[in-house]
Design a protein around this motif. Structure first.
Motif, short mmCIF file in Angstrom:
data_model
loop_
_atom_site.label_atom_id
_atom_site.label_comp_id
_atom_site.label_asym_id
_atom_site.label_seq_id
_atom_site.Cartn_x
_atom_site.Cartn_y
_atom_site.Cartn_z
N UNK A 127 0.85 -1.19 0.00
CA UNK A 127 0.00 0.00 0.00
C UNK A 127 0.89 1.23 0.00
N UNK A 128 0.57 2.21 -0.84
CA UNK A 128 1.30 3.46 -0.94
C UNK A 128 0.41 4.61 -0.52
N UNK A 129 0.97 5.59 0.16
CA UNK A 129 0.20 6.75 0.62
C UNK A 129 1.10 7.97 0.67
N UNK A 130 0.50 9.13 0.41
CA UNK A 130 1.21 10.41 0.53
C UNK A 130 0.74 11.16 1.76
N UNK A 159 8.15 0.05 4.48
CA UNK A 159 9.19 -0.52 3.62
C UNK A 159 10.03 0.56 2.92
N UNK A 160 9.37 1.61 2.43
CA UNK A 160 10.10 2.63 1.66
C UNK A 160 9.54 4.00 2.00
N UNK A 161 10.41 5.01 1.89
CA UNK A 161 10.02 6.41 1.98
C UNK A 161 10.63 7.13 0.79
N UNK A 162 9.79 7.73 -0.04
CA UNK A 162 10.25 8.41 -1.26
C UNK A 162 10.22 9.91 -1.00
N UNK A 163 11.40 10.53 -0.99
CA UNK A 163 11.53 11.97 -0.74
C UNK A 163 11.92 12.68 -2.03
N UNK A 164 11.44 13.89 -2.21
CA UNK A 164 11.76 14.66 -3.39
C UNK A 164 10.76 15.75 -3.69
N UNK A 165 9.53 15.59 -3.26
CA UNK A 165 8.52 16.62 -3.46
C UNK A 165 8.75 17.77 -2.49
N UNK A 168 6.11 -2.45 -10.30
CA UNK A 168 7.50 -2.14 -9.96
C UNK A 168 7.72 -0.67 -9.70
N UNK A 169 6.75 0.17 -10.04
CA UNK A 169 6.92 1.62 -9.90
C UNK A 169 5.68 2.23 -9.26
N UNK A 170 5.86 3.43 -8.73
CA UNK A 170 4.75 4.25 -8.25
C UNK A 170 4.92 5.65 -8.82
N UNK A 171 3.82 6.36 -8.94
CA UNK A 171 3.92 7.76 -9.35
C UNK A 171 3.15 8.61 -8.35
N UNK A 172 3.48 9.87 -8.29
CA UNK A 172 2.91 10.77 -7.30
C UNK A 172 2.71 12.15 -7.91
N UNK A 173 1.66 12.84 -7.44
CA UNK A 173 1.40 14.22 -7.82
C UNK A 173 1.24 15.05 -6.57
N UNK A 174 1.79 16.24 -6.57
CA UNK A 174 1.83 17.03 -5.33
C UNK A 174 1.47 18.47 -5.59
N UNK A 175 1.41 19.23 -4.50
CA UNK A 175 1.11 20.66 -4.59
C UNK A 175 2.28 21.47 -5.12
N UNK A 232 10.43 1.28 -7.07
CA UNK A 232 10.23 0.74 -5.73
C UNK A 232 11.50 0.08 -5.21
N UNK A 233 12.20 -0.65 -6.04
CA UNK A 233 13.36 -1.40 -5.56
C UNK A 233 14.48 -0.49 -5.09
N UNK A 234 14.79 0.55 -5.85
CA UNK A 234 15.93 1.41 -5.52
C UNK A 234 15.53 2.65 -4.73
N UNK A 235 14.22 2.91 -4.62
CA UNK A 235 13.71 4.07 -3.87
C UNK A 235 14.17 5.39 -4.51
N UNK A 236 14.40 5.38 -5.83
CA UNK A 236 14.89 6.56 -6.52
C UNK A 236 13.88 7.05 -7.54
N UNK A 237 13.99 8.33 -7.87
CA UNK A 237 13.12 8.93 -8.88
C UNK A 237 13.60 8.54 -10.27
N UNK A 238 12.64 8.10 -11.11
CA UNK A 238 12.97 7.70 -12.48
C UNK A 238 12.81 8.87 -13.44
N UNK A 239 11.69 9.57 -13.35
CA UNK A 239 11.41 10.69 -14.24
C UNK A 239 10.43 11.62 -13.54
#
Length: 520
Positions: free
Chosen positions: A96-99, A116-122, A136-143, A152-159
């Motif tokens: 499950x993914x949540x912002x 499991x993972x925390x994706x920082x960058x926004x 294998x991937x997640x995408x996010x939209x923010x303010x 998901x595996x590397x916890x890094x931004x792809x694009x």
């Protein structure tokens, strides 16, 4: 020879009501809702794609996983310091993914509730989080107006994409392709991306701040919601608008599919959930709720519907099972011999056949009519249960009294209570076009009979004044209606005149009506 008594003919009027369809019967087959009170507004509801179809409820600083069997929150993911948003399951139901307002994404193991993972960058609150179809991937939209895709595996931004000019509050993935992503923003635009290339491949203008987007499983059509309008777009023809739906009175906040993707469900701040048939895009049913709706979710088997409101109320409804609807009280069956008794015997020649006639059951007012007790017949028709539930019966009794010439004796000599009941019935139904003609005559007759006694009873005087107010309001409505009809007649006349003028202008000069008249 005595003739049988002829019963009072009760006039039947066509009933105007909700049209009964298979869809309305299907959606009315829901149990009484189970209401849960949460700590904050329920911004998102997402059902697990796998059995037993548990659902995640995002509210306040947590994401709760409810069981569809017990209707209780069995797991609580509370690793948020601020408000959480958009808790969504992966297609296998394991992650499950949540912002949230902390400008990051959190990935959880649903079974163990571990982070499991925390994706920082926004740089702003993250309102949109979704898994891609490849898991294998997640995408996010923010303010911060950015749309980012993460591994998901590397916890890094792809694009990342920075094309929107305002907050991103809606997103969806295509089930037909791992790389197609849809985003909606408060800048009124909806953009379609292919993660294999930089930049969006399609952009459409919804015309309102976009609150929710949805893609059909085929990937060729997508739906956008914003304001009180829902729009359907064709992605394969460059974003051509198929149709727009304007059945909500306030902002539409959420979209989902159900019924094996044959029905579209929308929820809005007007407290309504509307179900559309996607073949015609017509509303087939409407569900009402006590608060402004922010989120709607329906299980894959259509057996559970969950609705979240801005007041923090969670409504859970289950579909009634077939075995419950088919249960009936068991009765002792009669023997086969008893059932056939007297039915298989046919009379022979010379037998005397005696027919059994059941005693005719008459209504109470008909019993009085049979005895020519007209005043008591009217009293029976003016009883509270009769005049409230079946006003057509009371009207029919009035008409029968008029036909018999006994209406005036039946109305005369009444006490305050019985006369008040009669005036109440008239005041309640005189504006009904089906009853108006008869009740106007009855009201005039009552005023004629009791005009010398006006001022002697406070109850009767008050009822007459209420009747006068009702009649005045109805007369004012009729005057307004006549004015509107006069205006429409004028507009129609002008429109017809312009059409005839245009048609004459297109004809040759010798074929116009004026030329034909001169030749005659």
């Amino acid at each position: 020879m005595a003739t049988s008594f002829k019963r009072t003919v009760i006039k039947s009027f066509p009933k105007v009501g909700e049209k009964i369809t298979s869809d309305s019967l299907y959606w009315k087959n829901l149990e009484f809702p189970i209401i849960k009170k949460e700590f904050g507004a329920i911004s998102h509801i997402d059902f697990s794609p796998v059995e037993p179809y548990d659902f995640a409820v995002t509210n306040s600083t947590r994401v709760q996983v409810y069981s569809t069997k017990t209707n209780q929150a069995e797991k609580t993911l509370s690793r948020f310091r601020e408000v959480a948003y958009s808790g969504c399951f992966r297609s296998d139901g394991k992650l499950l993914i949540a912002g949230g307002d902390e400008a990051c994404l959190r990935l959880f193991d649903v079974q163990g509730k571990s982070l499991l993972r925390v994706f920082n960058g926004h740089k702003g609150p993250v309102h949109v989080t979704k898994f891609t179809t490849d898991k294998l991937r997640v995408f996010s939209g923010a303010d911060d107006k950015a749309l980012r895709v993460w591994d998901i595996a590397t916890e890094k931004e792809i694009i990342s994409y920075q094309e929107h000019q305002d907050y991103i509050r809606a997103g969806a993935t295509s089930q037909a392709s791992h790389d197609i992503i849809l985003s909606g923003s408060y800048d009124h635009t909806v953009k379609l991306y292919d993660t294999r290339i930089q930049g969006s491949v399609l952009s459409v203008d919804h015309g309102h701040p976009v609150e929710s987007v949805l893609m059909y499983p085929t990937g060729g059509i997508f739906i956008t919601a914003g304001g009180n309008i829902v729009k359907v777009w064709d992605a394969l023809s460059g974003g051509r608008l198929f149709t727009q739906l304007c059945h909500h009175h306030k902002t539409v906040t959420c979209l989902c599919l159900c019924g094996n993707n044959q029905r579209l469900v929308t929820g809005g701040l007007d407290r309504h959930v509307k179900i559309y048939d996607i073949s015609t895009y017509q509303v087939v049913h409407t569900l009402d709720y006590p608060g402004a709706i922010l989120s709607v979710g329906i299980s894959a088997d259509d057996k559970v519907i969950a609705v979240g409101t801005a007041d923090g109320l969670l409504s859970i409804q289950h579909r009634k099972s077939d075995d419950k609807g088919q249960r009936s009280k068991k009765t002792k069956k009669a023997s086969y011999k008893y059932v056939l008794k007297g039915k298989v015997h046919s009379p022979q020649q010379g037998d005397v056949v005696v027919e059994h006639k059941r005693r005719e059951q008459l209504a109470r007012y008909d019993k009085f009519f049979k005895k020519f007790e007209h005043s008591k017949a009217l009293d029976a028709a003016l009883q509270l249960q009769v005049r409230r539930k079946t006003p057509e019966v009371t009207i029919s009794v009035f008409q029968e009294l008029i036909r018999r010439g006994g209406i005036k004796p039946a109305l005369a000599g009444r006490d305050d209570k019985s006369l008040g009941n009669c005036l109440k019935f008239i005041q309640r139904n005189i504006s009904n076009p089906k009853f108006m003609t008869t009740l106007v005559d009855i009201a005039n007759l009552i005023l004629e009979i009791y005009s010398p006694h006006v001022g002697q009873s406070a109850i009767v005087d008050a009822m007459i004044l209420q009747l006068k107010e009702t009649v005045d309001i109805e007369v004012a409505y009729m005057k307004s209606l006549m004015e509107v009809m006069g205006t429409l007649d004028t507009l129609f006349a002008i429109s017809n005149r312009n059409e005839s003028t245009n048609q004459n202008a297109e004809l040759p000069a010798e074929l116009t009506p004026s030329a034909a008249a001169k030749s005659l």
